[in-house]
Design a protein around this motif. Structure first.
Motif, PDB file in Angstrom:
ATOM      1  N   SER A   1       4.889 102.044   2.610  1.00  0.00           N
ATOM      2  CA  SER A   1       3.859 101.565   1.688  1.00  0.00           C
ATOM      3  C   SER A   1       4.465 100.966   0.431  1.00  0.00           C
ATOM      4  CB  SER A   1       2.926 102.701   1.277  1.00  0.00           C
ATOM      5  OG  SER A   1       2.420 103.316   2.412  1.00  0.00           O
ATOM      6  N   ALA A   2       5.653 101.462   0.054  1.00  0.00           N
ATOM      7  CA  ALA A   2       6.308 100.962  -1.158  1.00  0.00           C
ATOM      8  C   ALA A   2       7.205  99.763  -0.868  1.00  0.00           C
ATOM      9  CB  ALA A   2       7.121 102.082  -1.795  1.00  0.00           C
TER      10      ALA A   2
ATOM     11  N   ARG B   1       2.757  83.524   4.008  1.00  0.00           N
ATOM     12  CA  ARG B   1       2.483  84.021   5.371  1.00  0.00           C
ATOM     13  C   ARG B   1       2.067  85.489   5.355  1.00  0.00           C
ATOM     14  NH1 ARG B   1       7.326  82.012   9.375  1.00  0.00           N
ATOM     15  NH2 ARG B   1       7.125  79.772   9.070  1.00  0.00           N
ATOM     16  N   MET B   2       2.772  86.281   4.553  1.00  0.00           N
ATOM     17  CA  MET B   2       2.472  87.718   4.547  1.00  0.00           C
ATOM     18  C   MET B   2       1.121  88.007   3.915  1.00  0.00           C
ATOM     19  SD  MET B   2       6.056  89.700   3.989  1.00  0.00           S
ATOM     20  CE  MET B   2       7.026  88.546   3.063  1.00  0.00           C
TER      21      MET B   2
ATOM     22  N   ARG C   1      -1.358  92.849   6.242  1.00  0.00           N
ATOM     23  CA  ARG C   1      -1.074  94.203   6.717  1.00  0.00           C
ATOM     24  C   ARG C   1      -1.120  95.151   5.517  1.00  0.00           C
ATOM     25  NH1 ARG C   1       4.421  93.939   9.720  1.00  0.00           N
ATOM     26  NH2 ARG C   1       5.194  94.784   7.757  1.00  0.00           N
ATOM     27  N   LYS C   2      -1.122  96.450   5.794  1.00  0.00           N
ATOM     28  CA  LYS C   2      -1.232  97.436   4.706  1.00  0.00           C
ATOM     29  C   LYS C   2      -0.143  97.249   3.638  1.00  0.00           C
ATOM     30  CE  LYS C   2      -1.101 102.451   4.130  1.00  0.00           C
ATOM     31  NZ  LYS C   2      -0.124 103.398   4.668  1.00  0.00           N
ATOM     32  N   ASP C   3       1.068  96.892   4.092  1.00  0.00           N
ATOM     33  CA  ASP C   3       2.162  96.737   3.130  1.00  0.00           C
ATOM     34  C   ASP C   3       2.326  95.268   2.711  1.00  0.00           C
ATOM     35  OD1 ASP C   3       3.063  95.943   5.613  1.00  0.00           O
ATOM     36  OD2 ASP C   3       5.025  96.886   5.442  1.00  0.00           O
ATOM     37  N   ASP C   4       1.265  94.483   2.872  1.00  0.00           N
ATOM     38  CA  ASP C   4       1.322  93.065   2.523  1.00  0.00           C
ATOM     39  C   ASP C   4       0.597  92.741   1.218  1.00  0.00           C
ATOM     40  OD1 ASP C   4       2.944  92.343   4.615  1.00  0.00           O
ATOM     41  OD2 ASP C   4       1.315  91.747   5.941  1.00  0.00           O
ATOM     42  N   GLU C   5       0.588  93.692   0.319  1.00  0.00           N
ATOM     43  CA  GLU C   5       0.046  93.431  -1.008  1.00  0.00           C
ATOM     44  C   GLU C   5       1.177  92.785  -1.827  1.00  0.00           C
ATOM     45  OE1 GLU C   5      -0.461  94.969  -5.073  1.00  0.00           O
ATOM     46  OE2 GLU C   5      -0.212  96.657  -3.682  1.00  0.00           O
ATOM     47  N   GLU C   6       0.814  91.868  -2.739  1.00  0.00           N
ATOM     48  CA  GLU C   6       1.853  91.020  -3.334  1.00  0.00           C
ATOM     49  C   GLU C   6       3.039  91.768  -3.961  1.00  0.00           C
ATOM     50  OE1 GLU C   6       0.724  87.345  -4.915  1.00  0.00           O
ATOM     51  OE2 GLU C   6       2.807  86.834  -5.360  1.00  0.00           O
TER      52      GLU C   6
END
Ligand code: ADP
Length: 202
Positions: free
Chosen positions: A55-56, A124-125, A130-135
């Motif tokens: 997540s990090a 793209r991300m 996805r859950k870990d695709d926050e900027e």
């Protein structure tokens, strides 16, 4: 025998391309990211330990990853080859994999380095979501990639295994380039083709 490692930054398309090639070459696509996400979802011990790191945007510690890859490459479906996506991700993992492959008497044919500019990766991300695709997490994953994974480009170049491919082209074109690489004989002197930057010789 198809045994390939997919290197390259997050969002470069490793997973997508590895999935396509895995079907065409009939060898398993081994994505450590997928394995970890499944473990998180199933709330296994591994998943519970890995969740916070993922997540990090940090790497999951090597003591969890090395055993995982040893076990996965020991499974019967890898007898005719494999495509590794997301492993190794740092020098210790690469050195471990070297020793493991020697031990199980296998060799990696090529290491595919998919090259895509940072801004395209981020775009793209963000789209993938996805859950870990926050900027902020994406930026951290890119930083972790530069610090820990990028050194593997030199590592594999030194072993004459590296093939760099422009990942900033449409999906089918990238697949075609990858297929020409898969068909090459790793024992032969690498050819320089117009759309493949062969980096076997520094
Ligand atoms: P991406 O290529 O977009 O970074 P992955 O699915 O390969 O996505 O990886 C997602 C996350 O899983 C990574 O950010 C990391 O936390 C963890 N992970 C995957 N493979 C490894 C590995 N070999 N070593 C450590 N952590 C890993």
């Amino acid at each position: 025998m198809t045994r390939l490692i997919f290197l390259g930054p997050p969002g470069a398309g490793k997973g997508t391309q590895a999935q396509i090639l895995s079907q065409r070459c009939e060898v398993p696509h081994i994505s450590t990211g997928d394995i970890l996400r499944a473990a998180v979802k199933a709330k296994t011990e591994l998943g519970q330990k890995a969740d916070g790191y993922m997540s990090a945007g940090e790497l999951v510690p090597n003591d969890l990853m090395l055993g995982l890859i040893r076990e996965r490459l020991g499974q019967a479906d890898t007898a005719n080859g494999w495509l590794l996506d997301g492993f190794p991700r740092n020098v210790e993992q690469a050195e471990f994999l070297d020793r493991l492959l020697t031990e199980i008497e296998q060799t990696c044919e090529f290491v595919i380095n998919l090259e895509v500019p940072d801004e395209e990766l981020v775009a793209r991300m963000l789209e993938r979501g996805r859950k870990d695709d926050e900027e902020s997490v994406i930026r951290n994953r890119l930083e972790v990639y530069r610090e820990q994974t990028e050194p593997l480009i030199d590592f594999y170049q030194g072993r004459q295994l590296l093939r760099s491919v422009d990942g900033n082209q449409d999906l089918d074109t990238v697949t075609q380039v990858l297929q020409t690489i898969v068909k090459q004989d790793p024992e032969a002197t690498p050819e320089v083709e117009p759309d493949i930057k062969s980096e076997a010789k520094p």
